[in-house]
Design a protein around this motif. Structure first.
Motif, mmCIF file in Angstrom:
data_model
loop_
_atom_site.group_PDB
_atom_site.id
_atom_site.type_symbol
_atom_site.label_atom_id
_atom_site.label_comp_id
_atom_site.label_asym_id
_atom_site.label_seq_id
_atom_site.Cartn_x
_atom_site.Cartn_y
_atom_site.Cartn_z
ATOM 1 N N SER A 108 21.430 111.465 6.088
ATOM 2 C CA SER A 108 21.531 110.712 7.335
ATOM 3 C C SER A 108 20.346 111.027 8.224
ATOM 4 N N LYS A 109 19.616 110.007 8.639
ATOM 5 C CA LYS A 109 18.495 110.191 9.556
ATOM 6 C C LYS A 109 18.963 110.364 10.997
ATOM 7 N N LYS A 110 20.260 110.137 11.235
ATOM 8 C CA LYS A 110 20.785 110.216 12.598
ATOM 9 C C LYS A 110 21.373 111.584 12.938
ATOM 10 N N MET A 111 21.462 112.464 11.949
ATOM 11 C CA MET A 111 22.121 113.747 12.183
ATOM 12 C C MET A 111 21.152 114.894 12.433
ATOM 13 N N GLY A 112 19.845 114.613 12.401
ATOM 14 C CA GLY A 112 18.906 115.678 12.701
ATOM 15 C C GLY A 112 17.596 115.540 11.961
ATOM 16 N N ALA A 113 16.621 116.360 12.393
ATOM 17 C CA ALA A 113 15.279 116.308 11.820
ATOM 18 C C ALA A 113 15.277 116.662 10.338
ATOM 19 N N LEU A 114 16.212 117.525 9.912
ATOM 20 C CA LEU A 114 16.387 117.798 8.494
ATOM 21 C C LEU A 114 17.173 116.633 7.907
ATOM 22 N N GLY A 115 16.486 115.721 7.269
ATOM 23 C CA GLY A 115 17.104 114.497 6.791
ATOM 24 C C GLY A 115 16.399 113.272 7.333
ATOM 25 N N GLU A 116 15.880 113.378 8.545
ATOM 26 C CA GLU A 116 15.141 112.243 9.122
ATOM 27 C C GLU A 116 13.756 112.119 8.498
ATOM 28 N N TYR A 117 13.157 113.266 8.157
ATOM 29 C CA TYR A 117 11.789 113.263 7.639
ATOM 30 C C TYR A 117 11.759 113.728 6.185
ATOM 31 N N ALA A 118 10.781 113.235 5.440
ATOM 32 C CA ALA A 118 10.549 113.732 4.090
ATOM 33 C C ALA A 118 10.207 115.218 4.176
ATOM 34 N N PRO A 119 10.504 115.994 3.120
ATOM 35 C CA PRO A 119 10.352 117.448 3.206
ATOM 36 C C PRO A 119 8.994 117.931 3.703
ATOM 37 N N LYS A 120 7.890 117.390 3.195
ATOM 38 C CA LYS A 120 6.574 117.863 3.631
ATOM 39 C C LYS A 120 6.349 117.590 5.110
ATOM 40 N N GLU A 121 6.760 116.419 5.567
ATOM 41 C CA GLU A 121 6.605 116.087 6.981
ATOM 42 C C GLU A 121 7.532 116.934 7.839
ATOM 43 N N MET A 122 8.737 117.180 7.328
ATOM 44 C CA MET A 122 9.671 118.038 8.049
ATOM 45 C C MET A 122 9.075 119.409 8.273
ATOM 46 N N TRP A 123 8.485 119.991 7.204
ATOM 47 C CA TRP A 123 7.885 121.317 7.333
ATOM 48 C C TRP A 123 6.667 121.294 8.247
ATOM 49 N N ARG A 124 5.898 120.222 8.235
ATOM 50 C CA ARG A 124 4.748 120.133 9.140
ATOM 51 C C ARG A 124 5.217 120.184 10.591
ATOM 52 N N ARG A 125 6.265 119.446 10.884
ATOM 53 C CA ARG A 125 6.784 119.412 12.248
ATOM 54 C C ARG A 125 7.429 120.738 12.652
ATOM 55 N N LEU A 126 8.199 121.318 11.738
ATOM 56 C CA LEU A 126 8.860 122.587 12.063
ATOM 57 C C LEU A 126 7.828 123.692 12.250
ATOM 58 N N ASN A 127 6.809 123.712 11.418
ATOM 59 C CA ASN A 127 5.777 124.733 11.566
ATOM 60 C C ASN A 127 5.036 124.599 12.888
ATOM 61 N N ALA A 128 4.912 123.370 13.383
ATOM 62 C CA ALA A 128 4.294 123.178 14.699
ATOM 63 C C ALA A 128 5.164 123.793 15.789
ATOM 64 N N GLU A 129 6.494 123.661 15.651
ATOM 65 C CA GLU A 129 7.404 124.283 16.625
ATOM 66 C C GLU A 129 7.318 125.812 16.520
ATOM 67 N N VAL A 130 7.245 126.319 15.308
ATOM 68 C CA VAL A 130 7.123 127.769 15.103
ATOM 69 C C VAL A 130 5.892 128.294 15.827
ATOM 70 N N LYS A 131 4.779 127.590 15.720
ATOM 71 C CA LYS A 131 3.550 128.022 16.382
ATOM 72 C C LYS A 131 3.704 128.031 17.893
#
Length: 352
Positions: A108-131
Motif C-alpha cells: 500500500s502506497k498510502k500506509m507509509g514511505a516503506l511501500g510508497e517508494y521502490a526499495p532503492k529510492e526508499m533507502w535514498r530518502r531514508l539515508n537523507a533523513e539519517v544525515k
C-alpha cells in the motif's frame, strides 16, 4: 497508520530473505577476539576445545547514566530520566544510538514511505533523513531501519472474523531482503491485532523475533477489546498486555542469547495505554512510548507533552507524516532540531 487507511485491503506478495547485522554478537571461530555489539559494547569470543562461546562484557553504566540524563534535556520535574530502570544487557541499542526508520507496508502506497517508494529510492530518502539527524545531533550515532506492518487491521472480517490481514512469511521475507540492501540495519514488525489478541498474534512472527536484528511494535489504536470494528473507534492496551509482550520478548532474549529487543508502543491518546505506571521494565527489553499523532507542530508537541512526557515509561519516540502533517498551516514537517528541544528528546524517530 490512521483510520482512513484501513478499508478493504487485500494483501499479496513474494520474495526471499537472508540478512545479518552487527546487532548481535555472532560467534565465529575466533580465539580471544574482541568484537563490538550494536551499542559499541565489547564482547569476547573464546574458542575452547573446538567450541566457541561468547563472553559478554557488562555495559558501561556510567555512559548509560550520562546518556539518559542528556536525553532528558534538563527536565527538572523528576519525571525524566525514568528512575529505577534496570541497566540493559549488552548489545542494547538505546540510548547509545538514535533509531530512525521508515514505516509502512509493501502493498500500500498510502500506509507509509516503506511501500510508497521502490526499495532503492526508499533507502535514498531514508539515508537523507539519517544525515539530517546526524548533523543535528553529531554526538548520537543513528541506527537506520524499517518498520513493517506485519498484521494490518482490515475493514473486512476475513475468514476468521477478526478483521485482520496477516502478512505471510514471503511478504515478511521480502522486507528482510530490502533491509539487507544496506548494512547494519534493523527491522521492526508491527502488529495491529484488531479483534484478535496480542497473545494470539505473536506466534505468527515468532521465528522472526528470534533473529537478533528484528524488533517489535504494537498499535493500541487497532486493539479492539470491545469488539468494535477497527477504524470505528480508537482501541487500547493495558499495562498487563504490554507486560505480557515484554516478558515474552525477555524469555526469547534469554533463550536464544539475543541482544535486548526494542519494543515500540504507538500512542496519541491517554486511553490508548491504561495503567502505564504498572508497566514493568526488564534488562532484556527496551520500551519506547511512541507519539503517533499527526498534525501541525503545536498539536504534535501538545500530544507528546500530554501523553508521552507526562506518563514516563522508559524511552520516547516521535512520528513524522510526510503528507498528513502538511494538511494544515504551517504545512511543514518538524525538523530534527525542533524535536531535539523536546523533554525528553525522542530517541526513536519514525517517518510515514
Amino acid at each position: 497508520m490512521k483510520l482512513s487507511h484501513l478499508a478493504g485491503m487485500l494483501l499479496v506478495g513474494a520474495a526471499s530473505f537472508g540478512i545479518f547485522t552487527s546487532c548481535s554478537s555472532e560467534a565465529k571461530k575466533t580465539n580471544g577476539k574482541t568484537i563490538k555489539t550494536a551499542a559499541g559494547v565489547d564482547s569476547t569470543l573464546i574458542e575452547t576445545e573446538g567450541e566457541t562461546e561468547i563472553v559478554r562484557e557488562p555495559i558501561d553504566t556510567a555512559k548509560y547514566n550520562a546518556l539518559i540524563k542528556k536525553n532528558a534535556n534538563g527536565d527538572t520535574t523528576g519525571k525524566w530520566p525514568v528512575k529505577k530502570q534496570p541497566y540493559p544487557l549488552d548489545g542494547a541499542i538505546l540510548p547509545f544510538k538514535r533509531i530512525v526508520v521508515y514505516y509502512g507496508n509493501l502493498h500500500s502506497k498510502k500506509m507509509g514511505a516503506l511501500g510508497e517508494y521502490a526499495p532503492k529510492e526508499m533507502w535514498r530518502r531514508l539515508n537523507a533523513e539519517v544525515k539530517r539527524w546526524e548533523k543535528a545531533d553529531p554526538s548520537t550515532p543513528v541506527q537506520a531501519g524499517v518498520h513493517y506492518i506485519a498484521a494490518v487491521a482490515s475493514g473486512t472480517p476475513g475468514k476468521d472474523g477478526k478483521y485482520i490481514n496477516r502478512m505471510g512469511n514471503k511478504q515478511i521475507d521480502s522486507v528482510l531482503k530490502i533491509a539487507k540492501m544496506q548494512k547494519n540495519t534493523i527491522v521492526f514488525l508491527d502488529l495491529q491485532v484488531a479483534l484478535s489478541t496480542i497473545k494470539a498474534e505473536l506466534p505468527h512472527i515468532e521465528k522472526y523475533l528470534q533473529l537478533p536484528f528484528v524488533h517489535l511494535g504494537i498499535d493500541p489504536e487497532f486493539s479492539m477489546k470491545d469488539g468494535s470494528k477497527p477504524g470505528k473507534k480508537i482501541g487500547t492496551y493495558d499495562a498487563a498486555d504490554i507486560n505480557y509482550v515484554s516478558q515474552h520478548l525477555a524469555d526469547m532474549v534469554k533463550k536464544y542469547n539475543l541482544p535486548p529487543k526494542v519494543f515500540v508502543i504507538h500512542r496519541f491518546t491517554r486511553k490508548m495505554v491504561s495503567n502505564y505506571q504498572n508497566i514493568k521494565l526488564r534488562p532484556e527489553v527496551q520500551i519506547v512510548m511512541h507519539m503517533d499523532g499527526w498534525g501541525e507542530p503545536d498539536l504534535k508537541i501538545g500530544t507528546y507533552r500530554h501523553f508521552i512526557y507526562s506518563e514516563p515509561v522508559q524511552f520516547t519516540g516521535f512520528k513524522l507524516f510526510y503528507k498528513n502533517d502538511l494538511k494544515k498551516a504551517p504545512n511543514r514537517l518538524m525538523t530534527p532540531e525542533e524535536l531535539l528541544k523536546l523533554k525528553p528528546a525522542p530517541i526513536y524517530i519514525q517517518y510515514q
